[in-house]
Each structure stands twice: as structure tokens, then as C-alpha cells.
Design a protein around this motif. Structure first.
Motif, PDB file in Angstrom:
ATOM      1  N   LEU A 108       0.874  -1.163   0.000  1.00 47.91           N
ATOM      2  CA  LEU A 108       0.000   0.000   0.000  1.00 47.91           C
ATOM      3  C   LEU A 108       0.917   1.221   0.000  1.00 47.91           C
ATOM      4  CD1 LEU A 108      -3.067   0.664   0.179  1.00 47.91           C
ATOM      5  CD2 LEU A 108      -2.737   0.950   2.617  1.00 47.91           C
ATOM      6  N   ILE A 109       0.803   2.040  -1.037  1.00 42.42           N
ATOM      7  CA  ILE A 109       1.677   3.201  -1.177  1.00 42.42           C
ATOM      8  C   ILE A 109       1.450   4.163  -0.017  1.00 42.42           C
ATOM      9  CG2 ILE A 109       2.296   5.149  -2.657  1.00 42.42           C
ATOM     10  CD1 ILE A 109       3.108   2.418  -3.760  1.00 42.42           C
ATOM     11  N   LEU A 110       2.547   4.601   0.561  1.00 48.59           N
ATOM     12  CA  LEU A 110       2.506   5.440   1.753  1.00 48.59           C
ATOM     13  C   LEU A 110       2.375   6.924   1.449  1.00 48.59           C
ATOM     14  CD1 LEU A 110       2.722   5.454   4.818  1.00 48.59           C
ATOM     15  CD2 LEU A 110       5.186   5.550   4.581  1.00 48.59           C
ATOM     16  N   ARG A 111       3.020   7.384   0.402  1.00 41.11           N
ATOM     17  CA  ARG A 111       3.019   8.818   0.102  1.00 41.11           C
ATOM     18  C   ARG A 111       2.291   9.088  -1.186  1.00 41.11           C
ATOM     19  NH1 ARG A 111       4.308   9.647   4.900  1.00 41.11           N
ATOM     20  NH2 ARG A 111       6.416   9.416   5.575  1.00 41.11           N
ATOM     21  N   PRO A 112       1.225   9.802  -1.193  1.00 36.47           N
ATOM     22  CA  PRO A 112       0.564  10.326  -0.008  1.00 36.47           C
ATOM     23  C   PRO A 112      -0.267   9.230   0.660  1.00 36.47           C
ATOM     24  CG  PRO A 112      -0.694  10.957  -1.932  1.00 36.47           C
ATOM     25  CD  PRO A 112       0.528  10.212  -2.422  1.00 36.47           C
ATOM     26  N   PHE A 113      -0.364   9.296   1.962  1.00 42.01           N
ATOM     27  CA  PHE A 113      -1.174   8.333   2.701  1.00 42.01           C
ATOM     28  C   PHE A 113      -2.639   8.646   2.440  1.00 42.01           C
ATOM     29  CE2 PHE A 113      -3.482   6.983   6.539  1.00 42.01           C
ATOM     30  CZ  PHE A 113      -3.198   5.631   6.470  1.00 42.01           C
ATOM     31  N   ASP A 114      -3.396   7.667   2.023  1.00 41.52           N
ATOM     32  CA  ASP A 114      -4.802   7.838   1.688  1.00 41.52           C
ATOM     33  C   ASP A 114      -5.647   7.005   2.649  1.00 41.52           C
ATOM     34  OD1 ASP A 114      -7.323   8.049   0.585  1.00 41.52           O
ATOM     35  OD2 ASP A 114      -6.700   7.433  -1.430  1.00 41.52           O
ATOM     36  N   PRO A 115      -6.224   7.643   3.679  1.00 41.53           N
ATOM     37  CA  PRO A 115      -7.027   6.881   4.644  1.00 41.53           C
ATOM     38  C   PRO A 115      -8.222   6.178   4.002  1.00 41.53           C
ATOM     39  CG  PRO A 115      -6.651   9.125   5.427  1.00 41.53           C
ATOM     40  CD  PRO A 115      -6.130   9.057   4.038  1.00 41.53           C
ATOM     41  N   GLU A 116      -8.783   6.785   2.968  1.00 43.43           N
ATOM     42  CA  GLU A 116      -9.929   6.173   2.288  1.00 43.43           C
ATOM     43  C   GLU A 116      -9.509   4.886   1.568  1.00 43.43           C
ATOM     44  OE1 GLU A 116     -13.938   5.961   1.577  1.00 43.43           O
ATOM     45  OE2 GLU A 116     -12.870   7.351   2.867  1.00 43.43           O
ATOM     46  N   ALA A 117      -8.344   4.882   0.941  1.00 42.12           N
ATOM     47  CA  ALA A 117      -7.844   3.670   0.289  1.00 42.12           C
ATOM     48  C   ALA A 117      -7.566   2.583   1.320  1.00 42.12           C
ATOM     49  CB  ALA A 117      -6.581   3.977  -0.514  1.00 42.12           C
ATOM     50  N   LEU A 118      -7.009   2.972   2.459  1.00 44.52           N
ATOM     51  CA  LEU A 118      -6.759   2.006   3.530  1.00 44.52           C
ATOM     52  C   LEU A 118      -8.079   1.431   4.040  1.00 44.52           C
ATOM     53  CD1 LEU A 118      -4.955   0.499   5.537  1.00 44.52           C
ATOM     54  CD2 LEU A 118      -5.066   2.520   7.018  1.00 44.52           C
ATOM     55  N   ALA A 119      -9.068   2.291   4.255  1.00 40.35           N
ATOM     56  CA  ALA A 119     -10.374   1.822   4.737  1.00 40.35           C
ATOM     57  C   ALA A 119     -10.999   0.844   3.745  1.00 40.35           C
ATOM     58  CB  ALA A 119     -11.302   3.015   4.976  1.00 40.35           C
ATOM     59  N   ASN A 120     -10.960   1.177   2.460  1.00 42.30           N
ATOM     60  CA  ASN A 120     -11.524   0.276   1.450  1.00 42.30           C
ATOM     61  C   ASN A 120     -10.808  -1.069   1.449  1.00 42.30           C
ATOM     62  OD1 ASN A 120     -13.460   2.090   0.552  1.00 42.30           O
ATOM     63  ND2 ASN A 120     -12.171   2.889  -1.082  1.00 42.30           N
ATOM     64  N   ARG A 121      -9.486  -1.046   1.524  1.00 43.67           N
ATOM     65  CA  ARG A 121      -8.716  -2.284   1.513  1.00 43.67           C
ATOM     66  C   ARG A 121      -9.031  -3.122   2.750  1.00 43.67           C
ATOM     67  NH1 ARG A 121      -7.416  -4.989  -2.166  1.00 43.67           N
ATOM     68  NH2 ARG A 121      -6.752  -3.125  -3.218  1.00 43.67           N
ATOM     69  N   LEU A 122      -9.108  -2.483   3.925  1.00 44.47           N
ATOM     70  CA  LEU A 122      -9.411  -3.215   5.157  1.00 44.47           C
ATOM     71  C   LEU A 122     -10.796  -3.844   5.115  1.00 44.47           C
ATOM     72  CD1 LEU A 122      -7.926  -0.804   7.844  1.00 44.47           C
ATOM     73  CD2 LEU A 122      -7.039  -3.036   7.162  1.00 44.47           C
ATOM     74  N   VAL A 123     -11.787  -3.078   4.689  1.00 43.00           N
ATOM     75  CA  VAL A 123     -13.152  -3.613   4.606  1.00 43.00           C
ATOM     76  C   VAL A 123     -13.192  -4.796   3.650  1.00 43.00           C
ATOM     77  CG1 VAL A 123     -15.519  -3.107   3.865  1.00 43.00           C
ATOM     78  CG2 VAL A 123     -14.295  -1.477   5.320  1.00 43.00           C
ATOM     79  N   LEU A 124     -12.532  -4.671   2.504  1.00 44.02           N
ATOM     80  CA  LEU A 124     -12.514  -5.770   1.538  1.00 44.02           C
ATOM     81  C   LEU A 124     -11.830  -7.005   2.120  1.00 44.02           C
ATOM     82  CD1 LEU A 124     -13.004  -6.845  -1.332  1.00 44.02           C
ATOM     83  CD2 LEU A 124     -10.782  -5.887  -1.951  1.00 44.02           C
ATOM     84  N   LEU A 125     -10.658  -6.835   2.718  1.00 49.82           N
ATOM     85  CA  LEU A 125      -9.906  -7.973   3.233  1.00 49.82           C
ATOM     86  C   LEU A 125     -10.577  -8.640   4.432  1.00 49.82           C
ATOM     87  CD1 LEU A 125      -6.288  -6.545   2.964  1.00 49.82           C
ATOM     88  CD2 LEU A 125      -7.268  -8.407   1.602  1.00 49.82           C
TER      89      LEU A 125
END
Length: 174
Positions: A108-125
Motif C-alpha cells: 500500500l503506497i505510503l506517500r501520499p497516505f490515503d485513509p480512504e484507500a486504507l479503509a476500502n482495503r481493510l473492509v474488503l480484506l
């Protein structure tokens, strides 16, 4: 259903807190946060977390792939291992290959950190495609409401755009 355990391992306290907040709020997970991979590994018991969010490596040279339950063999007989969401500055071909070869890991690319992308990935996984679809529909509904409010002059100028309509189209096509 029991909330899954997610480890957040990040030396930057601000980023660690943000990632933990996203995991708790959006993925409804129980979060344990650590500054280093060594601290997280020391906290491992016989039950591994469902997922770990961590850097490729930390300042001590510890590898994200070392965050596996101690004393377990690799392969199918190893039992459950945490899925690794590895924060990285760059998704180089070497890192992509290493994550793929390790199994149950992705970058997961850190810069820029995208909380929405992290949330989507977590919900999916954690919860699956249906939960991600429901989350995207709810976000799209909230964006439509914000757009109507802004057009009527009763709301904020513009809500931060996230792109749930595009996500919904991709999920519906899958």
C-alpha cells in the motif's frame, strides 16, 4: 461476529494513530498499535492477528515478513498467519515480487497516505466484497446529499471527493 484483531506497526505516532483509527472505525476491528516490529512480534501469542499494517522494514532493520507467529512452519500446514498490508514509499518490482512470493501480503503506497484507500482495503480484506460494496454505496449517498446541500446553499462548499461512484462501478462489474 467477533471483531478481528489488526496490528498497526508504525514508527510515526501520527500515522500510527490515523491507521488505527481507520481500522477501528471503518473495519470495526480491535486494534493493537506498536512502534516497532519487534514490539509487535513480542505481543504475538499462539493466535496471530487477522491482519497487520506495517512498513516494509523498520529502523532496526526488522522485516515486515518477520511478523509471523513464532515456531510455525511455512506453507498450508502453518495455520493462520496475519495478512500483511505493507506500507511502502515505492512499489518497486522487487517489492511486488517479494510480497507476492511471501503470500498473504500486499503493498500500500505510503506517500501520499490515503485513509480512504486504507479503509476500502481493510473492509474488503476483513469483511469481503459485499461489505465494501455497501460502504461505497453509503459514501455515494452521503456525497449526493452533500452536493444537494451545497447546491441549495445550506451546506459546506464541497465535500472531499473520494470516488465511490467509480468504486461502485468496478465492484458491480466484478
Amino acid at each position: 461476529m467477533t471483531a478481528p484483531v489488526v496490528y498497526v506497526v508504525e514508527p510515526d505516532s501520527r500515522l500510527r494513530a490515523l491507521a488505527a483509527q481507520v481500522a477501528e472505525r471503518e473495519a470495526r476491528a480491535q486494534v493493537a498499535a506498536f512502534e516497532t516490529l519487534a514490539e509487535a512480534r513480542a505481543a504475538l501469542s499462539s493466535d496471530a492477528p487477522a491482519l497487520a499494517i506495517c512498513r516494509w522494514s523498520d529502523e532496526a532493520g526488522e522485516s515486515a515478513f518477520g511478523l509471523r507467529p513464532p515456531g510455525r512452519a511455512e506453507g498450508p500446514e502453518a495455520g493462520p498467519r496475519p495478512y500483511l498490508l505493507i506500507l511502502t514509499e515505492a512499489a518497486t518490482s522487487e517489492r511486488i515480487a517479494a510480497a507476492s512470493a511471501a503470500g498473504r501480503a500486499e503493498l500500500l503506497i505510503l506517500r501520499p497516505f490515503d485513509p480512504e484507500a486504507l479503509a476500502n482495503r481493510l473492509v474488503l480484506l476483513i469483511w469481503g466484497v459485499d461489505a465494501l460494496r455497501a460502504r461505497a454505496r453509503e459514501k455515494a449517498r452521503l456525497l449526493r446529499r452533500a452536493d444537494r446541500s451545497a447546491a441549495e446553499g445550506s451546506g459546506p462548499e464541497s465535500a472531499a471527493r473520494t470516488a465511490p461512484p467509480a468504486l461502485l462501478r468496478r465492484l458491480d462489474a466484478a
